[in-house]
Design an enzyme around this catalytic site. Structure first.
Site, PDB file in Angstrom:
ATOM      1  CB  VAL A   1      -1.005   0.046   1.187  1.00  0.00           C
ATOM      2  CG1 VAL A   1      -2.021  -1.070   1.101  1.00  0.00           C
ATOM      3  CG2 VAL A   1      -0.281   0.051   2.533  1.00  0.00           C
TER       4      VAL A   1
ATOM      5  CB  SER B   1      -5.355   3.468  16.416  1.00  0.00           C
ATOM      6  OG  SER B   1      -4.962   2.955  17.683  1.00  0.00           O
TER       7      SER B   1
ATOM      8  CE1 TYR C   1      -0.581   1.474  14.507  1.00  0.00           C
ATOM      9  CE2 TYR C   1      -1.557   2.487  16.450  1.00  0.00           C
ATOM     10  CZ  TYR C   1      -1.626   1.589  15.405  1.00  0.00           C
ATOM     11  OH  TYR C   1      -2.747   0.799  15.251  1.00  0.00           O
ATOM     12  CB  ALA C   2      -0.271   8.191  18.194  1.00  0.00           C
TER      13      ALA C   2
ATOM     14  CE  LYS D   1      -3.253   3.020  12.566  1.00  0.00           C
ATOM     15  NZ  LYS D   1      -3.848   2.380  11.375  1.00  0.00           N
TER      16      LYS D   1
HETATM   17  N1  LIG Z   1      -4.741  -4.724  16.807  1.00  0.00           N
HETATM   18  C1  LIG Z   1      -5.042  -3.589  17.421  1.00  0.00           C
HETATM   19  O1  LIG Z   1      -5.107  -3.514  18.672  1.00  0.00           O
HETATM   20  C2  LIG Z   1      -5.334  -2.355  16.612  1.00  0.00           C
HETATM   21  C3  LIG Z   1      -5.876  -1.255  17.302  1.00  0.00           C
HETATM   22  C4  LIG Z   1      -6.152  -0.104  16.578  1.00  0.00           C
HETATM   23  C5  LIG Z   1      -5.919  -0.048  15.210  1.00  0.00           C
HETATM   24  N2  LIG Z   1      -5.387  -1.145  14.580  1.00  0.00           N
HETATM   25  C6  LIG Z   1      -5.163  -1.031  13.134  1.00  0.00           C
HETATM   26  O2  LIG Z   1      -5.886  -2.049  12.483  1.00  0.00           O
HETATM   27  C7  LIG Z   1      -5.229  -2.376  11.257  1.00  0.00           C
HETATM   28  C8  LIG Z   1      -5.032  -3.881  11.188  1.00  0.00           C
HETATM   29  O3  LIG Z   1      -4.168  -4.255  12.241  1.00  0.00           O
HETATM   30  P1  LIG Z   1      -4.118  -5.730  12.854  1.00  0.00           P
HETATM   31  O4  LIG Z   1      -4.035  -5.585  14.314  1.00  0.00           O
HETATM   32  O5  LIG Z   1      -5.168  -6.568  12.246  1.00  0.00           O
HETATM   33  O6  LIG Z   1      -2.656  -6.150  12.387  1.00  0.00           O
HETATM   34  P2  LIG Z   1      -2.095  -7.451  11.637  1.00  0.00           P
HETATM   35  O7  LIG Z   1      -0.625  -7.321  11.738  1.00  0.00           O
HETATM   36  O8  LIG Z   1      -2.767  -8.675  12.164  1.00  0.00           O
HETATM   37  O9  LIG Z   1      -2.559  -7.217  10.122  1.00  0.00           O
HETATM   38  C9  LIG Z   1      -2.009  -6.212   9.327  1.00  0.00           C
HETATM   39  C10 LIG Z   1      -1.962  -6.705   7.894  1.00  0.00           C
HETATM   40  O10 LIG Z   1      -1.482  -5.632   7.069  1.00  0.00           O
HETATM   41  C11 LIG Z   1      -0.570  -6.192   6.145  1.00  0.00           C
HETATM   42  N3  LIG Z   1       0.360  -5.168   5.668  1.00  0.00           N
HETATM   43  C12 LIG Z   1       1.385  -4.612   6.388  1.00  0.00           C
HETATM   44  N4  LIG Z   1       2.045  -3.751   5.611  1.00  0.00           N
HETATM   45  C13 LIG Z   1       1.436  -3.757   4.405  1.00  0.00           C
HETATM   46  C14 LIG Z   1       1.686  -3.070   3.190  1.00  0.00           C
HETATM   47  N5  LIG Z   1       2.707  -2.216   3.059  1.00  0.00           N
HETATM   48  N6  LIG Z   1       0.875  -3.321   2.144  1.00  0.00           N
HETATM   49  C15 LIG Z   1      -0.145  -4.194   2.258  1.00  0.00           C
HETATM   50  N7  LIG Z   1      -0.411  -4.882   3.365  1.00  0.00           N
HETATM   51  C16 LIG Z   1       0.373  -4.663   4.437  1.00  0.00           C
HETATM   52  C17 LIG Z   1       0.125  -7.301   6.907  1.00  0.00           C
HETATM   53  O11 LIG Z   1       0.755  -8.234   6.042  1.00  0.00           O
HETATM   54  C18 LIG Z   1      -1.009  -7.897   7.712  1.00  0.00           C
HETATM   55  O12 LIG Z   1      -1.656  -8.940   7.005  1.00  0.00           O
HETATM   56  C19 LIG Z   1      -3.937  -1.568  11.248  1.00  0.00           C
HETATM   57  O13 LIG Z   1      -4.115  -0.401  10.474  1.00  0.00           O
HETATM   58  C20 LIG Z   1      -3.724  -1.230  12.703  1.00  0.00           C
HETATM   59  O14 LIG Z   1      -2.956  -0.077  12.868  1.00  0.00           O
HETATM   60  C21 LIG Z   1      -5.095  -2.286  15.256  1.00  0.00           C
END
Ligand SMILES: NC(=O)c1ccc[n+]([C@@H]2O[C@H](COP(=O)([O-])OP(=O)(O)OC[C@H]3O[C@@H](n4cnc5c(N)ncnc54)[C@H](O)[C@@H]3O)[C@@H](O)[C@H]2O)c1
Length: 269
Positions: free
Chosen positions: A72, A151, A164-165, A168
């Protein structure tokens, strides 16, 4: 809409959806939810094998998944995903920017390479996705729905996640700016801001490199987190997928420029 068909407005039958980050966690759960509610889902991830695994899971369960590999942070990849989806499926109705990474450490120690890396994926990646999807949706009479991932880190500042923040928080602003620009073309743009959800991103605190879990560490991390959350809960990816489905569906047709916060109550904004 009457009482007998209210549930229909929460379905996405016949819609074509793209989910980035669909190989894992929240992206995977959102892809499954959208497909289960009737959409054709293009499961996109930098990890092509995991994207394919989610697409196969969807196809086996309900029949409408296809995989795509992209980074991405590379604009050409994102543009190609959008145009290929429209060409192959005839429309682009829903675009979920869920792919994301984490960079941790005190702000004063964050080096430029790490800053560029996280901005590339979590900020520019979302920007590219918004642009590519909105361009196509704005030309469709049916418009579309774009869903970004912010987030609770943007709502409730904490130590060691400043890079990160900041991304977001920028996602929230992007969501509002684009919502304003494309609303009259029937394109809605909203965000979800999850609290702590168990995924491979958060499992890093207690999952060892060999994939096994350090149970003591797991409880040391999750226990206090649970305690500081009004609902006393740690989220599951499915808890976020429900919000994504709502924003994708016509049930949210009057909603744009908003942030939904499935976060257990950890931030109340
Ligand atoms: N898990 C949490 O507590 C949480 C909380 C708030 C926000 N988020 C956000 O939710 C989203 C998903 O996070 P998650 O916890 O499911 O994480 P995860 O690591 O389980 O999944 C993230 C996915 O994004 C893919 N990815 C990473 N870099 C990429 C790139 N350059 N191009 C395409 N794909 C890419 C990874 O391969 C992975 O499959 C993220 O944006 C994260 O910041 C997560």
């Amino acid at each position: 809409m009457g009482a007998e068909n209210v549930i229909e407005s929460f379905r996405v039958d016949g819609k074509v959806a793209v989910v980035t980050g669909a190989g894992s966690g929240i992206g995977r759960a959102s892809a499954l939810a959208l497909a289960g509610a009737g959409a054709t889902v293009v499961c996109a991830d930098i990890d092509g094998e995991r994207a394919a695994a989610t697409a196969s899971e969807i196809t086996a369960a309900v029949g409408n998944g296809s995989p795509a590999q992209l980074d991405v942070s590379i604009r050409a990849d994102v543009d190609a995903l959008a145009t290929n989806t429209q060409r192959e499926h005839g429309a682009l109705d829903v675009w979920c920017n869920i792919a994301g990474i984490m960079v941790e450490g005190p702000m004063i120690d964050t080096d430029e390479a790490d800053l560029d890396r996280i901005i590339g994926v979590n900020l520019k990646g979302v920007h590219f996705g918004c642009q590519a999807a909105a361009r196509i949706m704005a030309d469709q009479s049916t418009g579309g729905s774009i869903i970004n991932t912010s987030s609770a880190a943007a709502d409730a500042p904490s130590a060691n996640v400043s890079a990160y923040a900041l991304c977001k928080a920028a996602v929230v602003q992007m969501t509002k700016s684009l919502a304003f620009e494309v609303g009259r073309r029937h394109v809605r743009v909203n965000a979800v801001a999850p609290g702590f959800v168990l995924t491979s991103m958060t499992g890093r605190y207690f999952v060892r490199p060999d994939g096994t879990t350090d149970e003591e560490m797991r409880e040391a991390v999750l226990g206090p987190m649970r305690k500081h959350t009004p609902l006393r809960m740690i989220g599951e990816p499915e808890d976020i997928a429900g919000a994504v489905l709502y924003l994708a569906s016509d049930a949210s047709r009057f909603m744009t420029g908003q942030v939904l916060r499935p976060n257990g109550g950890v931030a109340m904004v």
